[in-house]
Design an enzyme around this catalytic site. Sequence first.
Site, mmCIF file in Angstrom:
data_model
loop_
_atom_site.group_PDB
_atom_site.id
_atom_site.type_symbol
_atom_site.label_atom_id
_atom_site.label_comp_id
_atom_site.label_asym_id
_atom_site.label_seq_id
_atom_site.Cartn_x
_atom_site.Cartn_y
_atom_site.Cartn_z
ATOM 1 N N PRO A 9 0.796 -1.227 0.000
ATOM 2 C CA PRO A 9 0.000 0.000 0.000
ATOM 3 C C PRO A 9 0.833 1.284 0.000
ATOM 4 O O PRO A 9 1.888 1.354 0.627
ATOM 5 C CB PRO A 9 -0.817 -0.103 1.293
ATOM 6 C CG PRO A 9 -0.073 -1.071 2.155
ATOM 7 C CD PRO A 9 0.574 -2.040 1.206
ATOM 8 N N ASN A 10 0.309 2.251 -0.724
ATOM 9 C CA ASN A 10 0.875 3.607 -0.836
ATOM 10 C C ASN A 10 2.129 3.687 -1.705
ATOM 11 O O ASN A 10 2.614 4.781 -1.986
ATOM 12 C CB ASN A 10 1.158 4.237 0.548
ATOM 13 C CG ASN A 10 -0.082 4.304 1.403
ATOM 14 O OD1 ASN A 10 -1.083 4.880 0.967
ATOM 15 N ND2 ASN A 10 -0.066 3.713 2.577
ATOM 16 N N ARG A 17 5.484 10.871 -2.601
ATOM 17 C CA ARG A 17 5.222 10.560 -1.201
ATOM 18 C C ARG A 17 6.506 10.638 -0.369
ATOM 19 O O ARG A 17 7.431 9.869 -0.592
ATOM 20 C CB ARG A 17 4.678 9.128 -1.151
ATOM 21 C CG ARG A 17 4.496 8.580 0.218
ATOM 22 C CD ARG A 17 4.221 7.079 0.174
ATOM 23 N NE ARG A 17 4.104 6.600 1.525
ATOM 24 C CZ ARG A 17 4.430 5.391 1.926
ATOM 25 N NH1 ARG A 17 4.881 4.509 1.062
ATOM 26 N NH2 ARG A 17 4.311 5.052 3.191
ATOM 27 N N TYR A 22 11.602 8.216 0.958
ATOM 28 C CA TYR A 22 11.444 7.144 -0.039
ATOM 29 C C TYR A 22 12.057 7.466 -1.400
ATOM 30 O O TYR A 22 12.003 6.633 -2.305
ATOM 31 C CB TYR A 22 9.954 6.798 -0.190
ATOM 32 C CG TYR A 22 9.338 6.308 1.100
ATOM 33 C CD1 TYR A 22 9.825 5.170 1.740
ATOM 34 C CD2 TYR A 22 8.281 6.997 1.704
ATOM 35 C CE1 TYR A 22 9.282 4.727 2.941
ATOM 36 C CE2 TYR A 22 7.718 6.558 2.892
ATOM 37 C CZ TYR A 22 8.228 5.419 3.505
ATOM 38 O OH TYR A 22 7.689 4.988 4.684
ATOM 39 N N ASN A 74 7.477 -5.974 -0.925
ATOM 40 C CA ASN A 74 7.557 -4.853 0.012
ATOM 41 C C ASN A 74 6.147 -4.706 0.568
ATOM 42 O O ASN A 74 5.285 -4.107 -0.074
ATOM 43 C CB ASN A 74 8.002 -3.572 -0.693
ATOM 44 C CG ASN A 74 8.137 -2.409 0.284
ATOM 45 O OD1 ASN A 74 7.663 -2.503 1.416
ATOM 46 N ND2 ASN A 74 8.771 -1.336 -0.142
ATOM 47 N N ALA A 77 3.192 -0.695 4.808
ATOM 48 C CA ALA A 77 2.655 -0.592 6.174
ATOM 49 C C ALA A 77 2.130 -1.932 6.695
ATOM 50 O O ALA A 77 2.113 -2.168 7.915
ATOM 51 C CB ALA A 77 1.556 0.462 6.215
ATOM 52 N N GLU A 98 11.719 -10.217 1.719
ATOM 53 C CA GLU A 98 11.089 -8.939 2.096
ATOM 54 C C GLU A 98 12.040 -7.788 1.775
ATOM 55 O O GLU A 98 13.246 -7.882 2.026
ATOM 56 C CB GLU A 98 10.772 -8.954 3.599
ATOM 57 C CG GLU A 98 10.133 -7.657 4.079
ATOM 58 C CD GLU A 98 9.542 -7.787 5.477
ATOM 59 O OE1 GLU A 98 8.961 -8.852 5.789
ATOM 60 O OE2 GLU A 98 9.663 -6.833 6.260
ATOM 61 N N HIS A 100 12.524 -3.375 1.777
ATOM 62 C CA HIS A 100 12.080 -2.025 2.135
ATOM 63 C C HIS A 100 13.015 -1.000 1.521
ATOM 64 O O HIS A 100 14.238 -1.223 1.464
ATOM 65 C CB HIS A 100 12.042 -1.833 3.657
ATOM 66 C CG HIS A 100 11.058 -2.734 4.321
ATOM 67 N ND1 HIS A 100 9.703 -2.499 4.278
ATOM 68 C CD2 HIS A 100 11.223 -3.904 4.977
ATOM 69 C CE1 HIS A 100 9.075 -3.485 4.897
ATOM 70 N NE2 HIS A 100 9.974 -4.358 5.333
ATOM 71 N N ARG A 107 13.858 3.789 12.180
ATOM 72 C CA ARG A 107 12.730 4.720 12.080
ATOM 73 C C ARG A 107 11.876 4.655 13.353
ATOM 74 O O ARG A 107 12.363 4.225 14.395
ATOM 75 C CB ARG A 107 11.939 4.402 10.805
ATOM 76 C CG ARG A 107 12.832 4.593 9.550
ATOM 77 C CD ARG A 107 12.056 4.526 8.267
ATOM 78 N NE ARG A 107 10.990 5.524 8.249
ATOM 79 C CZ ARG A 107 9.955 5.458 7.414
ATOM 80 N NH1 ARG A 107 9.859 4.461 6.545
ATOM 81 N NH2 ARG A 107 9.011 6.382 7.457
#
Length: 145
Positions: A9-10, A17, A22, A74, A77, A98, A100, A107
Amino acid sequence: MKILIIHGPNLNLLGQREPDIYGTESLAEINHKISTKAETLNLNPVCRQSNHEGVIIDWLHNAAQEDFSGIIINPAAFTHTSVAIRDAIAAISLPVIEVHLSNINNREEFRQQSLTAAVCKGLIGGFGSNSYLLALDACKLQFNS
Ligand code: DQA
């Protein structure tokens, strides 16, 4: 070797964004980099993005029938919230990596826990869009049998 790349998502908003976190590349640009790198490794990547947990779960369930040999995800969230995606990764036999863009470990505290990483083969993060390219190298080295 067909590799499924799942963007959560996003991530459709990449480029606009939070570019300080990012980066400024759009998702289309990142997918293009993935395709270019995959070609040099003789991998066949299929990139998908969804904002919907159930859609991502269906893609995970169906990946073997679709002849994928591995998955790079990825979960965005959902990394920090989704027991359902974790269970879907655990339920399938295909290897999953996975990825990121950011280093989730430096973070906010709520991002420092990944529910999904423990059921993946490994995690690559913190290298911006290069995290995906490193994951392709990992696919080639680990799953190319
Ligand atoms: C992210 C990190 C997540 O915490 C966040 O929710 C994202 C992107 C990353 O690639 O750095 O959407 O997965």
